[in-house]
Write a protein that holds these residues in place. Structure first.
Motif, short mmCIF file in Angstrom:
data_model
loop_
_atom_site.label_atom_id
_atom_site.label_comp_id
_atom_site.label_asym_id
_atom_site.label_seq_id
_atom_site.Cartn_x
_atom_site.Cartn_y
_atom_site.Cartn_z
N LYS A 105 -116.53 -21.08 10.37
CA LYS A 105 -115.30 -21.71 10.81
C LYS A 105 -115.55 -23.15 11.20
CE LYS A 105 -113.75 -17.37 12.76
NZ LYS A 105 -113.34 -16.64 13.93
N ALA A 160 -116.12 -16.42 25.92
CA ALA A 160 -116.10 -15.67 24.67
C ALA A 160 -115.63 -14.24 24.93
CB ALA A 160 -117.50 -15.65 24.05
N LYS A 161 -115.35 -13.54 23.85
CA LYS A 161 -114.99 -12.12 23.96
C LYS A 161 -115.49 -11.37 22.74
CE LYS A 161 -110.37 -13.06 22.13
NZ LYS A 161 -108.95 -13.08 22.42
N VAL A 165 -114.27 -8.22 20.36
CA VAL A 165 -113.18 -7.30 20.03
C VAL A 165 -113.83 -5.99 19.59
CG1 VAL A 165 -111.12 -6.92 18.64
CG2 VAL A 165 -111.74 -9.25 19.32
N TYR A 179 -121.86 -15.93 16.26
CA TYR A 179 -120.42 -16.07 15.93
C TYR A 179 -120.23 -16.34 14.44
CZ TYR A 179 -115.80 -18.39 16.09
OH TYR A 179 -114.51 -18.78 15.88
N CYS A 202 -121.07 -12.98 12.23
CA CYS A 202 -120.46 -11.68 12.51
C CYS A 202 -119.59 -11.27 11.32
CB CYS A 202 -119.62 -11.74 13.78
SG CYS A 202 -118.83 -10.16 14.16
N TYR A 245 -115.85 -10.45 12.30
CA TYR A 245 -115.17 -11.41 13.17
C TYR A 245 -114.87 -10.83 14.55
CZ TYR A 245 -114.61 -13.77 8.71
OH TYR A 245 -114.85 -14.36 7.50
N LYS A 283 -115.45 -13.74 19.33
CA LYS A 283 -114.40 -14.74 19.38
C LYS A 283 -114.58 -15.63 20.60
CE LYS A 283 -111.31 -12.31 16.61
NZ LYS A 283 -111.21 -12.77 15.28
N GLU A 289 -109.16 -17.58 21.11
CA GLU A 289 -108.77 -17.12 19.76
C GLU A 289 -107.93 -15.85 19.82
OE1 GLU A 289 -111.60 -17.76 16.23
OE2 GLU A 289 -112.90 -17.29 17.95
N GLN A 290 -106.99 -15.75 18.88
CA GLN A 290 -106.20 -14.52 18.74
C GLN A 290 -107.06 -13.39 18.24
OE1 GLN A 290 -102.75 -14.14 19.16
NE2 GLN A 290 -102.57 -16.21 19.96
N GLU A 291 -106.75 -12.18 18.61
CA GLU A 291 -107.51 -11.01 18.13
C GLU A 291 -107.03 -10.54 16.81
OE1 GLU A 291 -108.09 -7.85 20.92
OE2 GLU A 291 -108.58 -9.26 22.48
#
Length: 101
Positions: free
Chosen positions: A9, A35-36, A38, A86, A89, A92, A95, A99-101
């Motif tokens: 990205k 960060a997260k 999902v 990141y 991955c 994805y 994140k 960022e949207q999930e």
């Protein structure tokens, strides 16, 4: 500046944390990255753990944050490790918090 082979990205984060364009990553602040993970997307492949062992563990086939990055608050000294994980991955699941999930 830290040069990365950043294929996944190109991101412009204007909040003052970092500027990522193409393959250049410049740290503009020493604030932690938020960060997260999902969990529904994570397949437990272990790429994140192998590239960023200080930040990620894979437990029961799901990535988790280590005690160094509690709740996804990654210290600036680990930015490069996070970005490496990141970028590769495959699902994805990693994140930035914004960022949207």
């Amino acid at each position: 500046m830290i040069n990365l082979n950043f294929k996944k990205k190109a991101i412009l984060l204007i909040s003052g944390l970092a500027l990522i364009t193409g393959t250049t990553f410049a740290i503009l602040s020493s604030d932690p990255i938020e960060a997260k993970i999902v969990e529904d997307l994570c397949v437990g492949c272990g790429f994140c753990e192998s590239l960023a062992p200080d930040i990620f563990d894979v437990i029961d086939e799901v990535a988790t944050f280590t005690s160094i990055a509690p709740n996804g608050n990654i210290p600036s000294v680990y930015y490069e490790q996070f970005l490496d994980a990141y970028a590769v991955c495959p699902t994805y699941a990693l994140k930035f918090a914004w960022e949207q999930e």
